[in-house]
Structures are given as structure tokens and as C-alpha cells.
Design a protein around this motif. Structure first.
Motif, mmCIF file in Angstrom:
data_model
loop_
_atom_site.group_PDB
_atom_site.id
_atom_site.type_symbol
_atom_site.label_atom_id
_atom_site.label_comp_id
_atom_site.label_asym_id
_atom_site.label_seq_id
_atom_site.Cartn_x
_atom_site.Cartn_y
_atom_site.Cartn_z
ATOM 1 N N TRP A 1 44.386 10.156 0.962
ATOM 2 C CA TRP A 1 44.645 8.677 1.546
ATOM 3 C C TRP A 1 43.533 8.380 2.315
ATOM 4 C CZ3 TRP A 1 47.602 5.620 -0.654
ATOM 5 C CH2 TRP A 1 48.122 4.355 0.183
ATOM 6 N N ARG A 2 42.422 8.625 1.780
ATOM 7 C CA ARG A 2 40.873 8.197 2.768
ATOM 8 C C ARG A 2 40.161 7.178 2.029
ATOM 9 N NH1 ARG A 2 37.179 12.508 4.264
ATOM 10 N NH2 ARG A 2 36.694 10.799 5.544
ATOM 11 N N LEU A 3 40.582 6.953 0.742
ATOM 12 C CA LEU A 3 39.786 5.987 -0.049
ATOM 13 C C LEU A 3 40.197 4.423 0.185
ATOM 14 C CD1 LEU A 3 37.638 5.582 -2.400
ATOM 15 C CD2 LEU A 3 39.600 5.526 -3.990
ATOM 16 N N LYS A 4 39.145 3.632 0.419
ATOM 17 C CA LYS A 4 39.660 2.047 0.960
ATOM 18 C C LYS A 4 39.701 1.348 -0.390
ATOM 19 C CE LYS A 4 38.090 -1.942 3.298
ATOM 20 N NZ LYS A 4 38.623 -1.622 4.611
ATOM 21 N N THR A 5 41.143 0.880 -0.692
ATOM 22 C CA THR A 5 41.686 0.242 -1.838
ATOM 23 C C THR A 5 42.542 -0.938 -1.172
ATOM 24 O OG1 THR A 5 43.740 1.390 -2.241
ATOM 25 C CG2 THR A 5 41.700 2.339 -3.299
ATOM 26 N N GLU A 6 42.935 -1.522 -2.177
ATOM 27 C CA GLU A 6 43.817 -2.918 -1.945
ATOM 28 C C GLU A 6 45.134 -2.313 -1.303
ATOM 29 O OE1 GLU A 6 43.679 -5.946 -1.993
ATOM 30 O OE2 GLU A 6 41.613 -6.097 -2.868
ATOM 31 N N GLN A 7 45.408 -1.203 -1.557
ATOM 32 C CA GLN A 7 46.672 -0.592 -0.954
ATOM 33 C C GLN A 7 46.378 0.106 0.200
ATOM 34 O OE1 GLN A 7 49.457 -1.519 -2.433
ATOM 35 N NE2 GLN A 7 48.192 -2.445 -3.902
ATOM 36 N N ASN A 8 45.108 0.483 0.619
ATOM 37 C CA ASN A 8 44.801 1.220 1.829
ATOM 38 C C ASN A 8 43.673 0.638 2.479
ATOM 39 O OD1 ASN A 8 44.844 3.489 3.569
ATOM 40 N ND2 ASN A 8 43.463 4.576 2.625
ATOM 41 N N SER A 9 43.977 0.029 3.413
ATOM 42 C CA SER A 9 42.730 -0.801 4.392
ATOM 43 C C SER A 9 42.160 0.435 5.340
ATOM 44 C CB SER A 9 43.396 -2.047 5.130
ATOM 45 O OG SER A 9 44.431 -1.669 5.866
ATOM 46 N N ASP A 10 42.924 1.467 5.479
ATOM 47 C CA ASP A 10 42.366 2.360 6.511
ATOM 48 C C ASP A 10 41.820 3.422 5.568
ATOM 49 O OD1 ASP A 10 41.867 3.854 8.802
ATOM 50 O OD2 ASP A 10 43.951 4.369 8.990
ATOM 51 N N GLY A 11 40.697 3.232 4.992
ATOM 52 C CA GLY A 11 39.753 4.346 4.203
ATOM 53 C C GLY A 11 38.395 4.036 4.194
ATOM 54 N N VAL A 12 37.742 4.799 3.277
ATOM 55 C CA VAL A 12 36.199 4.793 3.472
ATOM 56 C C VAL A 12 35.977 3.959 2.179
ATOM 57 C CG1 VAL A 12 34.577 6.505 2.954
ATOM 58 C CG2 VAL A 12 36.254 7.251 4.509
ATOM 59 N N ILE A 13 34.604 3.436 2.388
ATOM 60 C CA ILE A 13 33.848 2.796 1.323
ATOM 61 C C ILE A 13 33.021 3.958 0.911
ATOM 62 C CG2 ILE A 13 32.431 0.931 0.443
ATOM 63 C CD1 ILE A 13 33.883 -0.711 2.428
ATOM 64 N N PRO A 14 33.062 4.376 -0.285
ATOM 65 C CA PRO A 14 32.119 5.373 -0.736
ATOM 66 C C PRO A 14 30.630 5.057 -0.723
ATOM 67 C CG PRO A 14 33.488 4.679 -2.558
ATOM 68 C CD PRO A 14 33.836 4.115 -1.276
ATOM 69 N N GLY A 15 29.847 5.779 -0.363
ATOM 70 C CA GLY A 15 28.154 5.125 -0.561
ATOM 71 C C GLY A 15 27.364 6.497 -0.801
ATOM 72 N N GLU A 16 26.033 6.511 -0.699
ATOM 73 C CA GLU A 16 25.296 7.513 -1.065
ATOM 74 C C GLU A 16 23.786 7.255 -0.287
ATOM 75 O OE1 GLU A 16 24.663 7.595 -5.155
ATOM 76 O OE2 GLU A 16 24.002 5.671 -5.305
ATOM 77 N N ALA A 17 22.900 8.091 -0.071
ATOM 78 C CA ALA A 17 21.689 7.972 0.519
ATOM 79 C C ALA A 17 20.877 9.142 0.540
ATOM 80 C CB ALA A 17 21.790 7.539 2.035
ATOM 81 N N ALA A 18 19.570 9.010 0.737
ATOM 82 C CA ALA A 18 18.808 10.217 0.927
ATOM 83 C C ALA A 18 17.800 9.723 2.173
ATOM 84 C CB ALA A 18 17.726 10.381 -0.170
#
Length: 343
Positions: free
Chosen positions: A174-191
Motif C-alpha cells: 500500500w505504498r504506490l500512489k494511485t487513484e485509490q491511494n493518495s498516500d503513496g510513492v511516485i516511482p522514479g529513478e536516477a544516478a
């Protein structure tokens, strides 16, 4: 220790200067990913442009992203002997779904092959601690710099949540930000990469940005734990870092954090502030969080904060001389760094 040069590859830029300028301008890079949630709606995320998203080349993609950031940091200094330069690489936690665990065994050789250089054969290593990897690497670098043959260290990292298994793992907790879960992570990436401690080169650095304190602790009530959160781990790491730096928290001018948008991170910040703030200040200490623009970048979180702070001090975009950087790993590890410019 002093930061001499930086490199950054992220969803809003392919070098440090462009990336930091974009974030200062409030530019974000969120877009629909080629993955859907349980309701069939596209998942939002932040992807680094210019690198293939083909799942079969995921490991190669990560190595190429990191090579780009490392090459940038190396290009900004002259006369560096890479064979005497320890390479310290931060990666995701061992066993994190979606992240190739075997990458820890071959990323150093992969970087050397792409860049056609060789790093210190004995002192180079990989740190697999997730969000706190970068600052743990700084602690290792501090020890490496005590050796006469080492005048600098290259601290870097790469991470990505843009993979089906990673997204599923976030969603299951329950950590992925979706329409059903506003309290979540927006996945990203970087170096990201920073070169530190090069004494003979440091005089040429126009930022004079030093790392004056490091602090580490463990939070028993991690984000996957059901225990009540009191913020003891982050508070303790802050105290240790402040003690090393020889300052009080009231002397901090701005904060950088790896808060991802989840309420857990904001609660932890507030709880830790209530425990370490002993001198009343009329104004609020500003806080910056890169995830607001580039999503959660995992093991790169700490190093990307160093890059952002370096550019901010270099360009004169901050009022004051001291900053504090926070990182919180899923495992419960907490790591804090204090930065200070002499200008």
C-alpha cells in the motif's frame, strides 16, 4: 571532507546543472508508465529519458545511467588518477523485488568497461542499503581518505523503481500512489555521483562545500512496521551529525530530505524536529525534497541531495551557510549529513 565535483542523471535532466535548474524552476517529469494498477489505470512515474526501457536490458540501462553521472563528475576535475580513486557505489537493498541483486557483483566492472578506466582495486566497493547507501558510502570514504595513497573518493549510486516487480511490491505494501491511494510513492529513478576530499583540487572548487558531520541510527518503527512511530532513529542520527559538526540545530539554514510524499515521512520529520529543536526560531527552516520533481529515487536519495545542495550553494540560491540532509531506508536505517560552505 569537501565536495569537489558532481554528476546527476534524472528524469528532469541528464547533467547536474540542468537537473538542478529544472527542479529550482519547479519542473517535474511525471508521466504515465507502460504499467497499470489493479483498476487498469496507468501508473504515474518519472523516467530518465534517452535510455531504453526494454526490460531485457534493465541492468545495462542502470550501468549506463550511472556511467553518465560518473563521467560528468570526472570531467570537472583535471589530472585525476582513477586507479588511485576508490569507487563507492550505492544500490538498492539486497533482495528488493525488481532490483537485480547480481548487479552488486558486476557494476564496478561494468562501469570500468564503459568508461575505459580502472578504479582503486582494493578500496572500491558496493553498498546495498537503499536510501541510506550514499551517506554510508561517505562514512567509508572518510576512512579511505586517511590512507596516504588516497586523496579523493568517488561516491555514486543508481536506482530505479520503473519495473513491474518493484511497482507490484510497492502496491502490495500500500505504498504506490494511485487513484485509490493518495498516500503513496511516485516511482522514479536516477544516478548521481560526487567526488570528495581531493585536497590538491579542492582549492579550485568555487563552492567550498564541506561535509562536516555524519550521523547514523536505527528506527525500530520502520515504514513496513506496525509499531508506533516516535522518530527516535532519525532524531538520534541528527544529534550525532550535529555533534560531529559542532553546531546546534538552530544554526541550520535549510533542510533536504528523501521524503517521498507518504505521510509517514512527514510525521517522522515533525517528530524528529520536536526532539532536536531546542532554540525557538521565528521562521520555519525551509525543506527541499527532490521526490517532488523526480519521484522516489531510492539508493540515489542521499547523493542527489548532495548534488542539489552543491549547485544551490554554487549558484547562490540559498540564504545561509549550513544545511542538513536526511535519508530513511525501508529497513529502518537512518542517515544524516551536515553540509557547510565557507563562503
Amino acid at each position: 571532507m569537501q565536495i569537489v565535483s558532481t554528476g546527476l542523471v534524472c528524469p528532469v535532466g541528464l547533467n547536474a546543472e540542468a537537473s538542478c535548474a529544472a527542479m529550482r524552476a519547479g519542473i517535474s517529469a511525471f508521466e504515465e508508465l507502460p504499467y497499470c494498477d489493479n483498476d487498469g489505470e496507468p501508473i504515474m512515474g518519472a523516467v530518465v529519458p534517452g535510455f531504453s526501457l526494454d526490460n531485457h536490458y534493465f541492468e545495462k540501462r542502470l550501468v549506463e545511467m550511472l556511467a553518465t553521472a560518473v563521467a560528468e563528475s570526472l570531467s570537472k576535475v583535471s589530472g585525476i588518477a582513477t586507479e588511485k580513486l576508490p569507487l563507492l557505489v550505492g544500490l538498492a537493498e539486497t533482495g528488493r523485488p525488481g532490483f537485480p541483486s547480481r548487479l552488486a557483483n558486476n557494476i564496478i566492472n561494468g562501469l570500468q568497461d564503459i568508461l575505459e578506466v580502472r578504479f582503486h582495486p582494493e578500496f572500491s566497493r558496493v553498498i546495498t542499503s537503499g536510501h541510506t547507501s550514499g551517506f554510508e558510502a561517505l562514512a567509508i570514504a572518510r576512512q579511505r581518505l586517511k590512507h596516504d595513497e588516497v586523496s579523493a573518493c568517488l561516491v555514486c549510486g543508481v536506482d530505479s523503481y520503473i519495473r513491474a516487480k518493484s511497482l507490484l511490491w510497492l502496491d502490495e505494501h500500500w505504498r504506490l500512489k494511485t487513484e485509490q491511494n493518495s498516500d503513496g510513492v511516485i516511482p522514479g529513478e536516477a544516478a548521481a555521483a560526487v567526488i570528495i576530499g581531493m585536497n590538491e583540487q579542492a582549492k579550485e572548487s568555487s563552492s567550498q562545500l564541506q561535509i562536516t558531520g555524519l550521523g547514523f541510527a536505527i528506527e525500530e518503527a520502520g515504514i513496513l512496521s506496525e509499531k508506533p512511530l516516535f522518530g527516535h532513529g532519525l532524531s538520534q542520527s541528527i544529534r550525532v551529525a550535529l555533534s560531529e559538526a559542532g553546531i546546534d540545530f538552530s544554526e541550520i539554514d535549510f533542510r533536504l530530505s528523501d521524503i517521498t510524499g507518504e505521510s509517514y515521512g512527514f510525521r517522522e520529520q515533525m517528530l524528529s524536529l520536536s526532539r532536536v529543536m531546542r532554540v525557538r526560531r521565528e521562521e520555519t527552516i525551509p525543506i527541499w525534497h527532490n521526490a517532488e520533481f523526480i519521484g522516489d529515487n531510492g539508493a540515489v536519495a542521499g547523493i542527489s541531495q548532495l548534488v542539489v545542495a552543491f549547485e544551490a550553494f554554487l549558484k547562490g540560491n540559498v540564504l545561509g551557510k549550513r544545511s542538513i540532509c536526511y535519508t530513511s531506508a525501508v529497513s529502518g536505517a537512518r542517515a544524516v549529513a551536515i553540509l557547510e560552505t565557507k563562503f
